[in-house]
Every structure is written in C-alpha cells, then in structure tokens.
Design a protein around this motif. Structure first.
Motif, mmCIF file in Angstrom:
data_model
loop_
_atom_site.group_PDB
_atom_site.id
_atom_site.type_symbol
_atom_site.label_atom_id
_atom_site.label_comp_id
_atom_site.label_asym_id
_atom_site.label_seq_id
_atom_site.Cartn_x
_atom_site.Cartn_y
_atom_site.Cartn_z
ATOM 1 N N GLU A 229 0.834 -1.210 0.000
ATOM 2 C CA GLU A 229 0.000 0.000 0.000
ATOM 3 C C GLU A 229 0.866 1.256 0.000
ATOM 4 N N LEU A 230 1.981 1.230 0.745
ATOM 5 C CA LEU A 230 2.873 2.392 0.770
ATOM 6 C C LEU A 230 3.502 2.625 -0.600
ATOM 7 N N ARG A 231 3.921 1.566 -1.241
ATOM 8 C CA ARG A 231 4.511 1.722 -2.575
ATOM 9 C C ARG A 231 3.484 2.230 -3.571
ATOM 10 N N ALA A 232 2.228 1.774 -3.416
ATOM 11 C CA ALA A 232 1.187 2.269 -4.320
ATOM 12 C C ALA A 232 0.942 3.769 -4.097
ATOM 13 N N SER A 233 0.946 4.197 -2.858
ATOM 14 C CA SER A 233 0.760 5.630 -2.574
ATOM 15 C C SER A 233 1.939 6.445 -3.102
ATOM 16 N N GLU A 234 3.142 5.931 -2.955
ATOM 17 C CA GLU A 234 4.320 6.647 -3.477
ATOM 18 C C GLU A 234 4.278 6.713 -5.004
ATOM 19 N N ALA A 235 3.765 5.647 -5.641
ATOM 20 C CA ALA A 235 3.636 5.676 -7.095
ATOM 21 C C ALA A 235 2.613 6.720 -7.527
ATOM 22 N N ASP A 236 1.510 6.864 -6.769
ATOM 23 C CA ASP A 236 0.532 7.906 -7.087
ATOM 24 C C ASP A 236 1.147 9.291 -6.958
ATOM 25 N N LEU A 237 1.965 9.497 -5.912
ATOM 26 C CA LEU A 237 2.613 10.804 -5.731
ATOM 27 C C LEU A 237 3.601 11.079 -6.852
ATOM 28 N N GLU A 238 4.335 10.063 -7.268
ATOM 29 C CA GLU A 238 5.305 10.256 -8.360
ATOM 30 C C GLU A 238 4.586 10.562 -9.666
ATOM 31 N N SER A 239 3.496 9.863 -9.925
ATOM 32 C CA SER A 239 2.745 10.122 -11.150
ATOM 33 C C SER A 239 2.156 11.527 -11.145
ATOM 34 N N PHE A 240 1.688 11.968 -9.987
ATOM 35 C CA PHE A 240 1.125 13.316 -9.894
ATOM 36 C C PHE A 240 2.196 14.375 -10.169
ATOM 37 N N LEU A 241 3.380 14.188 -9.625
ATOM 38 C CA LEU A 241 4.447 15.177 -9.825
ATOM 39 C C LEU A 241 4.920 15.198 -11.269
ATOM 40 N N GLU A 242 4.920 14.050 -11.937
ATOM 41 C CA GLU A 242 5.326 14.023 -13.350
ATOM 42 C C GLU A 242 4.309 14.744 -14.225
ATOM 43 N N ARG A 243 3.021 14.641 -13.877
ATOM 44 C CA ARG A 243 1.991 15.274 -14.696
ATOM 45 C C ARG A 243 1.853 16.760 -14.394
ATOM 46 N N ASN A 244 2.170 17.130 -13.170
ATOM 47 C CA ASN A 244 1.924 18.519 -12.754
ATOM 48 C C ASN A 244 3.198 19.097 -12.123
ATOM 49 N N ARG A 245 4.117 19.503 -13.011
ATOM 50 C CA ARG A 245 5.378 20.053 -12.493
ATOM 51 C C ARG A 245 5.171 21.439 -11.915
ATOM 52 N N GLN A 246 4.150 22.156 -12.360
ATOM 53 C CA GLN A 246 3.878 23.505 -11.866
ATOM 54 C C GLN A 246 2.602 23.515 -11.003
#
Length: 376
Positions: A229-246
């Motif tokens: 579950e922690l890795r899945a949450s970290e993957a969601d955070l990484e995907s969000f940062l890649e899509r929304n750099r600003q």
C-alpha cells in the motif's frame, strides 16, 4: 295464685372472674432467665463432661500431631516490555491480542500456583531431604508414598497433596504474591518453594515467547500488505508530480498534492511502526531473562510451626460447652414434651374406656346424668 316450684335447686350466682393482671416485663424476663439457668443446672454434669472431653481431645490432638514446617516466598510479575506500542498498532487493524495486561495480572499467578500444569512438573522434580533415619531422595510421588497401579490416580493424588500444602495470597494494593509451602520436612518445604518459583518463571517466559512469536508472524504478514500500500501511494505521488510540475501555481493541484502526500505519510508511519514492532517481537521471542521479581526468596525453616495447643484447647472447651448447652435444652424440651404426652395419653385412655363402656352398657350415661343432677 301461683304455686312455688318444688325441688328446684336454688339459683346461685357465681362471681364474675376477675382479670388477672399480666406480669411486668422485668419479672417475665427474670422468670425466663431463671428457667434457662435451671436447665443448665439440671444438666450440669452433661455440660461439664462434654466441655472437658472436647477440650482434652483438642489439646491432645495438638500435642500429638506431627510437626509441620513452612517455607515462605514473595514475588510479583514484571510488566511486559514493548507490548504497548505493538498493541496500539494492531488495534488499527482491528486485532486484539488479548494477553497484554491480563497475562501480567497478579491474580493470574495466584490461580496459576494451584493448576495441574504447573504443579505436575514440581511433583516430578528430584528432591533430597534429611530425615531422622537418613537422607531420602526421589520425587514427590515417592516422598509422599503414593502408591496406585493407575498412573492417572497417582498424578491426581500427588497434585491434591501439593494443593493442600501450598497457600498463595495476593496483596491487592501492591500486587505482591505471598506463597507458603507447609510439609512435614523443612528441606522439602524449602525445595518445593524454590521449584514453584522456577516453574512460575518458566511459564511466564514461555508464555511471553509464544506471544512474541505469534505477534512477529502477524507483523510480518502485515508488513507485506502495508508495504504494498505504501509503494502504491508513493507511485501515485510520483505520477502526480510528473503530470503537474507547476502544481504550486494551481490551488486545486495544491489540494490534490496535499491529499496524496498525507496518505503517503500515514502509510509510511504505519509501516515504520510495524518495522519497530517486528524487531521488538524478535527480541522478546529469544529473551530468556527472569520475568518475575523475587521480593523474598524462600529460606529454610528454622523450626516447626507453632502447634497452638492453648488456642485449640480453648476452642475445644468452647465447642464442648456449646454442645452441652444445646443437648441440655433439647433434652429438657423432650422431657417436657413426654410429660405433656403422658397426660394426654392418660386422658385419652380414660375417655376411651368410658366410651366403650357406654357402648356396651347404654344405661350408664342416663345413670351418670341422674347422679349429676342429684349432686347439683
């Protein structure tokens, strides 16, 4: 002109009965107390004999009874280390280990000292005691001289003998458990008390290790799930940062970022807590340190227990006196009942004889009636 009545007995007027005043309460109580003393005096020989017999019996029994020796020890359980944080973590997932505080309850150990599971290993231990005839060795089955062809009967008898020799008391305020072992030999009492403390420690230690093993297995299972579950949450955070750099320039994206970050932090805290709890459980699983505090270690009894001859003799005198008084009052009551029954029986016999005579001689009632009229 009216004629006077002939042969008519003169009328007699009997005086009205006067009401007898009741006796005062103090006089009634005096009569009642006097009647009680009369009963005691009437049966004084029985009361004195029973009092002396019971007093002599109790005194003689205390003098002739075998000597008893008591070894005493005091201990209290230690608190479980590292269990509080683990229980809180497990509670997040709806799991209650149930041991916790209950496994360290002083009342648990007080009851434990009377269980077969703890007393049977104590009975199987090897003992070496000094007696007047020499040194004896063996387990409690041999020392107590319990013989029976059925092993289950031997086990039950030796455990019952141990239960009768052991007395455990709990001090509620401090949680200290007081253990007293009383046998016919000072060495035996001392060694049994030592083995009892040893078995209590073994039970506590084994119980903790088993509980720690079960908790470690639970934690390792949870670590795999919470890690995923922690890795899945970290993957969601990484995907969000890649899509929304600003994302900082958009209020909506900032809110979304905060939500994802909080979820990552929460799962990371849970995962870290499980890691720490697993290490604690591993330590508890292999720890073999004593888990009870010995406040007072057992010592060899320096002499036999007081027999209490004077107290037992006085108790026998009191019991004999009370029993004598009871029998005296019962005997007096039965004697009075027999007297009342005798009077009733005599009256019944006389009435029955007259009734049978009236049946066989029907003229007798007429004769008695005429005679009574003439006498009147």
């Amino acid at each position: 002109m009216t004629r006077p009545l002939v042969n008519e007995p003169p009328l007699t007027v009997s005086p009205a009965p006067r009401d007898v005043p009741p006796l005062p309460d103090d006089q009634m109580s005096t009569i009642s107390a006097m009647s009680l003393f009369n009963v005691l005096l009437r049966y004084r020989v029985l009361i004195v004999v029973l009092t002396l017999v019971f007093g002599f019996y109790m005194g003689f029994r205390s003098v002739t009874s075998g000597k008893a020796y008591t070894a005493q020890a005091q201990f209290m359980p230690k608190g479980a280390s590292g269990q509080g944080g683990l229980s809180q973590i497990a509670a997040r997932f709806g799991v209650n280990f149930g041991g916790g505080d209950a496994s360290q309850s002083p009342q648990l150990y007080t009851d434990l000292l009377e269980t077969k599971g703890l007393l049977w290993p104590v009975a199987q231990k090897e003992y070496r005691i000094a007696t007047d005839s020499g040194v004896r060795t063996g387990n409690l089955i041999q020392l107590f001289r319990i013989r029976n062809p059925r092993p289950i009967v031997v086990k039950v008898k030796v455990i019952e003998r141990l239960q009768g020799a052991i007395k455990a008391a709990l001090t509620a305020k401090t949680g200290v458990i007081d253990v007293r072992v009383t046998t016919y030999n000072p060495d035996l009492s001392f060694q049994i008390a030592q083995n009892l403390l040893e078995q209590v420690n073994i039970y506590n230690l084994t119980n903790r290790q088993q509980q720690a093993s079960a908790e470690r297995a639970f934690i390792e299972k949870e670590l795999g799930e919470r890690g995923a579950e922690l890795r899945a949450s970290e993957a969601d955070l990484e995907s969000f940062l890649e899509r929304n750099r600003q994302y900082r320039s958009s209020p909506e994206l900032m809110l979304e970022y905060g939500r994802i970050q909080r979820e990552v932090d929460r799962r990371n805290a849970t995962y870290s807590g499980l890691l720490n709890a697993r290490e604690t459980a591993r330590i508890e699983e292999v720890r073999d340190l004593p888990v009870i505090n010995i406040i007072e270690a057992p010592e060899m009894p320096i002499g036999p227990n007081p027999r209490g001859g004077v107290k037992k003799t006085l108790l026998g005198l009191i019991i004999g006196f009370m029993l004598g008084c009871l029998l005296a009052f019962v005997g007096d009551r039965m004697a009075r009942s027999r007297e009342a029954q005798t009077d009733d029986f005599l009256e019944f016999t006389e009435l029955k004889r007259e009734a049978l005579g009236d049946l066989t001689h029907p003229w007798r009632p007429l004769v008695r009636g005429i005679r009574s009229r003439r006498k009147a």
